[in-house]
Design a protein around this motif. Structure first.
Motif, short mmCIF file in Angstrom:
data_model
loop_
_atom_site.label_atom_id
_atom_site.label_comp_id
_atom_site.label_asym_id
_atom_site.label_seq_id
_atom_site.Cartn_x
_atom_site.Cartn_y
_atom_site.Cartn_z
N UNK A 185 -13.11 15.86 -56.89
CA UNK A 185 -12.18 15.35 -55.87
C UNK A 185 -11.87 13.87 -56.10
N UNK A 186 -10.60 13.50 -55.87
CA UNK A 186 -10.19 12.14 -56.18
C UNK A 186 -9.26 11.54 -55.13
N UNK A 187 -9.24 12.11 -53.92
CA UNK A 187 -8.39 11.59 -52.84
C UNK A 187 -6.92 11.58 -53.24
N UNK A 188 -6.53 12.60 -53.98
CA UNK A 188 -5.15 12.70 -54.43
C UNK A 188 -4.43 13.86 -53.77
N UNK A 189 -3.42 14.41 -54.48
CA UNK A 189 -2.62 15.51 -53.92
C UNK A 189 -2.49 16.67 -54.92
N UNK A 190 -3.47 16.79 -55.81
CA UNK A 190 -3.43 17.89 -56.77
C UNK A 190 -3.93 19.17 -56.11
N UNK A 191 -3.14 20.24 -56.25
CA UNK A 191 -3.43 21.53 -55.64
C UNK A 191 -3.68 22.55 -56.75
N UNK A 192 -4.75 23.35 -56.61
CA UNK A 192 -5.15 24.27 -57.67
C UNK A 192 -5.32 25.68 -57.11
N UNK A 193 -4.79 26.68 -57.81
CA UNK A 193 -5.09 28.07 -57.48
C UNK A 193 -6.33 28.48 -58.27
N UNK A 194 -7.28 29.11 -57.60
CA UNK A 194 -8.56 29.44 -58.24
C UNK A 194 -8.35 30.29 -59.49
N UNK A 195 -7.34 31.14 -59.51
CA UNK A 195 -7.09 32.00 -60.68
C UNK A 195 -6.73 31.20 -61.92
N UNK A 196 -6.30 29.94 -61.73
CA UNK A 196 -5.89 29.11 -62.85
C UNK A 196 -7.04 28.31 -63.45
N UNK A 197 -8.24 28.47 -62.90
CA UNK A 197 -9.39 27.72 -63.39
C UNK A 197 -9.69 28.07 -64.84
#
Length: 231
Positions: A54-66
């Motif tokens: 976590x970096x206090x940003x706005x990056x959004x991730x879908x778990x399937x893309x891990x």
């Protein structure tokens, strides 16, 4: 510990689990410890536990893309069952959200920087575009965080929130200091999307003595583990 089960429109269920200082004895900033502890609490394999750097940003991730490792980001979502999404907090807002059409769950790490930057609105926009969800049917739940009863900020931060939502602030006892209630600001931001949010809270302030949860402002170095998954 917070442990809730919620049922979706199609009778499927989701679990929401928050582990605090009574449940964690170990380094809850270490990814391997987190996977081990969450797996122990849920009986779901560590390979199905997803967390971020976590970096206090706005990056959004879908778990399937891990891919392998721990990617940088501050919001996670999935439509797949038995994939546990985890964010670490110790005063920041843990924002859980879900909907049943289609079945989708997510969790957001939102400190004051992320709240101002619009991490929640960006996340909702991404899942709406990809899955066509109706934002009016999204449920929100705020886990333990530093509430407006105790969360004191200076004029530098207060001025940024005051520009948009003045009533998210109250004067503190010390001159030049203010008590910030991020829930008020967040509710305003969600309403700005044309949504009247269904928003519940755990009713716990991490900064309260003996809250049962870690607080950075009180000097804790460990983190609360906020978990959500479709069952």
């Amino acid at each position: 510990m917070i442990d809730h089960r919620f049922f979706l429109e199609d009778k499927r269920s989701l679990r929401l689990l928050v582990l605090g200082n009574r449940e964690i004895s170990g380094d809850s900033t270490d990814p391997e410890f987190i996977r081990s502890r969450v797996s122990q609490a849920t009986q779901i394999p560590g390979s199905e536990i997803f967390l971020m750097d976590q970096e206090h940003g706005t990056t959004v991730i879908e778990a399937d893309d891990f891919q392998e490792g721990v990617p940088k980001g501050d919001a996670l979502f999935t439509t797949k069952p038995k994939k546990i999404l985890v964010v670490k907090t110790a005063d920041c807002l843990p924002i859980f959200f879900w909907t049943g059409r289609p079945a989708l769950v997510g969790v957001i790490h939102s400190g004051w920087k992320g709240t101002l930057a619009g991490i929640t609105e960006k996340t909702l926009g991404i899942v709406q575009k990809k899955y066509g969800i109706d934002l009016e049917l999204v449920h929100f739940y705020l886990g333990p965080y530093a509430t407006g009863k105790n969360y004191e900020v200076g004029e530098d931060v207060a001025s940024l929130f005051r520009k948009e939502v003045p009533n998210s602030l109250k004067p503190a006892s010390e001159p030049g200091k203010f008590l910030l209630e991020q829930k008020t600001f967040l509710t305003h931001r969600i309403k700005s999307l044309g949504v009247q949010p269904f928003l519940e809270t755990a009713g716990v302030c991490t900064m309260t003595a003996n809250s049962g949860y870690f607080s950075h402002r009180r000097g804790d170095t460990n983190r609360n583990l906020n978990c959500i998954w479709l069952e």
